[in-house]
Design an enzyme around this catalytic site. Structure first.
Site, PDB file in Angstrom:
ATOM      1  N   ARG A  23      13.349  39.491  36.920  1.00 20.03           N
ATOM      2  CA  ARG A  23      14.461  38.993  35.968  1.00 20.03           C
ATOM      3  C   ARG A  23      14.682  39.682  34.668  1.00 20.03           C
ATOM      4  NH1 ARG A  23      13.038  34.972  32.673  1.00 20.03           N
ATOM      5  NH2 ARG A  23      11.566  34.198  33.968  1.00 20.03           N
ATOM      6  N   TYR A  70      42.046  36.300  31.415  1.00 15.95           N
ATOM      7  CA  TYR A  70      41.480  35.479  32.474  1.00 15.95           C
ATOM      8  C   TYR A  70      41.491  33.941  32.401  1.00 15.95           C
ATOM      9  CZ  TYR A  70      38.866  34.730  36.897  1.00 15.95           C
ATOM     10  OH  TYR A  70      38.381  34.280  38.029  1.00 15.95           O
ATOM     11  N   ASP A 107      38.202  43.127  28.229  1.00 21.91           N
ATOM     12  CA  ASP A 107      38.047  42.856  29.362  1.00 21.91           C
ATOM     13  C   ASP A 107      38.703  43.863  30.309  1.00 21.91           C
ATOM     14  OD1 ASP A 107      38.038  42.126  32.139  1.00 21.91           O
ATOM     15  OD2 ASP A 107      38.328  39.912  31.579  1.00 21.91           O
ATOM     16  N   LYS A 113      35.515  43.127  41.480  1.00 21.98           N
ATOM     17  CA  LYS A 113      36.675  43.693  41.657  1.00 21.98           C
ATOM     18  C   LYS A 113      36.449  45.224  42.025  1.00 21.98           C
ATOM     19  CE  LYS A 113      37.284  39.388  40.504  1.00 21.98           C
ATOM     20  NZ  LYS A 113      37.764  39.131  39.259  1.00 21.98           N
TER      21      LYS A 113
HETATM   22  C1  LIG Z   1      37.661  38.059  38.288  1.00 22.95           C
HETATM   23  C2  LIG Z   1      37.809  38.262  36.624  1.00 22.95           C
HETATM   24  C3  LIG Z   1      36.987  37.816  35.741  1.00 22.95           C
HETATM   25  C4  LIG Z   1      35.745  37.001  36.437  1.00 22.95           C
HETATM   26  O1  LIG Z   1      34.915  37.597  37.183  1.00 22.95           O
HETATM   27  P1  LIG Z   1      33.827  36.960  38.463  1.00 22.95           P
HETATM   28  O2  LIG Z   1      33.129  38.243  38.817  1.00 22.95           O
HETATM   29  O3  LIG Z   1      34.720  36.321  39.513  1.00 22.95           O
HETATM   30  O4  LIG Z   1      33.055  36.176  37.564  1.00 22.95           O
HETATM   31  C5  LIG Z   1      36.971  38.128  34.580  1.00 22.95           C
HETATM   32  N1  LIG Z   1      38.189  38.699  34.324  1.00 22.95           N
HETATM   33  C6  LIG Z   1      39.032  39.355  34.804  1.00 22.95           C
HETATM   34  C7  LIG Z   1      40.149  40.012  34.305  1.00 22.95           C
HETATM   35  C8  LIG Z   1      38.945  39.048  36.352  1.00 22.95           C
HETATM   36  O5  LIG Z   1      39.809  39.479  37.156  1.00 22.95           O
END
Ligand SMILES: *Cc1c(COP(=O)(O)O)cnc(C)c1O
Length: 373
Positions: free
Chosen positions: A48, A100, A172, A197
């Site tokens: 961890r 998001y 982000d 992603k």
């Molecule tokens: C999917 C996404 C997130 C969140 O990510 P997870 O891996 O699903 O927790 C945050 N910001 C954007 C732009 C996203 O597409």
């Protein structure tokens, strides 16, 4: 230093000293030998806290973003939540209006419990951003390109505004991974990615990243909170992300080419009212995108002529595009975002978001053509 394509393609491939293997070992151990007085001869105590596979992945991720330090998390939301929770209580956060969706829910339902205040602002309007700053503003939270309207905000200008106000800028960058956009070079302090992603890239692993321009107090606070809050990614997830990164540059090239072909087709289609793709020169922030991105990404959205009912009918007729959430995998997906985002959604009812995959562009075009009718 090697170019980013080379860094990505060689991720984790320096021969493993114990075997000569060119693919990194997956170390699943939860605990590591230490001396009786808790000295760590190998630098590791407990999974961890830190573990070898996570560390190797973090070093690659830091190099890709040009970061002093990167931290890996089990999901993008965990990464984002830690960046926010590590702020001092009483901090004010400026959140871009097309962030998001889950971050806007977090701001509404959880910021009050964490002692954070929040204003939601259109980050493409820099005067509005300046006007919303307060003495307690600690963080500007940008998302560019944004989900699902593909709005592009000017990272260098936002960084200047944030720093002049004594705040940090977080970007982000999920829609534009490091081979397309490197926000730290433009002055941002932190980049967040959902590694679920494009970094993972195959729709089979979740992860999140915070990449810091400076290895300072906020990075240390995020690391401390990750250790104590337990938001450690599994070594297997770290290993999968490292594996995904090896093909990142090649995949993004193909995603970008396919998406541009589809965006151009949609822009000329009589049943399409609007296309949102930063690579089109009709996009309102195309000039900013061209300045700060090396490619415009694999995400686009469009609004069907006829609104919600028309959009749902188009999504229902698609055969190659699968109706599913998420993005950045090899297969193309379509999603009616207003249906997913629920009652707080500000997404137009006629909007369909496409995650453009790695299929042949002509097959994707043919599917769109028959679905639009
Ligand atoms: C999917 C996404 C997130 C969140 O990510 P997870 O891996 O699903 O927790 C945050 N910001 C954007 C732009 C996203 O597409």
């Amino acid at each position: 230093m090697s170019r980013i394509e080379t860094l990505a393609a060689r991720a984790g491939s320096s021969p493993d000293p114990s075997s000569g293997a060119l693919s990194p070992p997956l170390q699943l151990a939860t605990t590591f030998e230490h001396t009786p007085d808790a000295q760590l001869p190998h630098g590791f105590l407990y999974q961890r806290y830190d573990n070898p596979t996570q560390q190797e992945t973090e070093q690659v991720l830091a190099a890709l973003d040009g970061a002093a330090r990167s931290l890996l998390f089990p999901t993008g939301m965990a990464a984002g939540a830690v960046a926010l929770q590590a702020l001092p209580a009483g901090s004010h956060v400026l959140l871009c209006d097309d962030s998001y969706f889950s971050f806007r829910v977090l701001a509404r339902d959880w910021f009050p419990r964490w002692g954070l205040e929040c204003s939601i602002v259109d980050f493409t309007d820099l005067d509005a951003v300046r006007a919303a700053l307060r003495p307690q503003t600690a963080l500007l939270w940008a998302e560019t390109p944004s989900n699902p309207l593909l709005k592009v905000s000017d990272i260098a200008a936002l960084a200047q505004i944030a720093h002049a106000g004594g705040a940090r800028l977080l970007v982000d960058g999920t829609f534009a991974p490091p081979v397309l956009q490197r926000p730290l070079e433009l002055g941002a302090d932190i980049v967040m990615h959902s590694a679920t992603k494009y970094l993972g890239g195959h729709g089979d692993v979740m992860g999140g990243v915070l990449a810091f321009r400076e290895d300072g107090g906020h990075a240390a606070a995020c690391h401390g909170l990750r250790v104590l809050g337990g938001a450690t990614a599994s070594p297997f997830a770290a290993w999968m992300i490292l594996r995904g990164v090896r093909t990142l540059a090649a995949r993004m090239d193909w995603h970008c080419r396919n998406a541009l072909a589809l965006a151009r087709f949609l822009a000329g289609h009589p049943r399409v009212a609007r296309v949102h793709y930063p690579g089109l020169d009709t996009h309102p922030q195309h000039a900013v995108a061209a300045r700060q991105m090396r490619g415009f990404g694999g995400m686009l959205s469009f609004e069907a002529e006829g609104g919600r009912e028309a959009a749902l009918a188009v999504a229902g007729r698609m055969r190659l595009f699968t109706n599913a959430t998420s993005l950045g995998s090899t297969e193309s997906l379509v999603e009616h975002r207003a249906s997913i985002e629920g009652p707080l959604s500000t997404t137009p009812g006629g909007l369909l978001r496409l995650s453009v995959g790695l299929e042949h562009a002509d097959d994707l075009l043919a599917d769109l053509e028959q679905a639009l009718g």
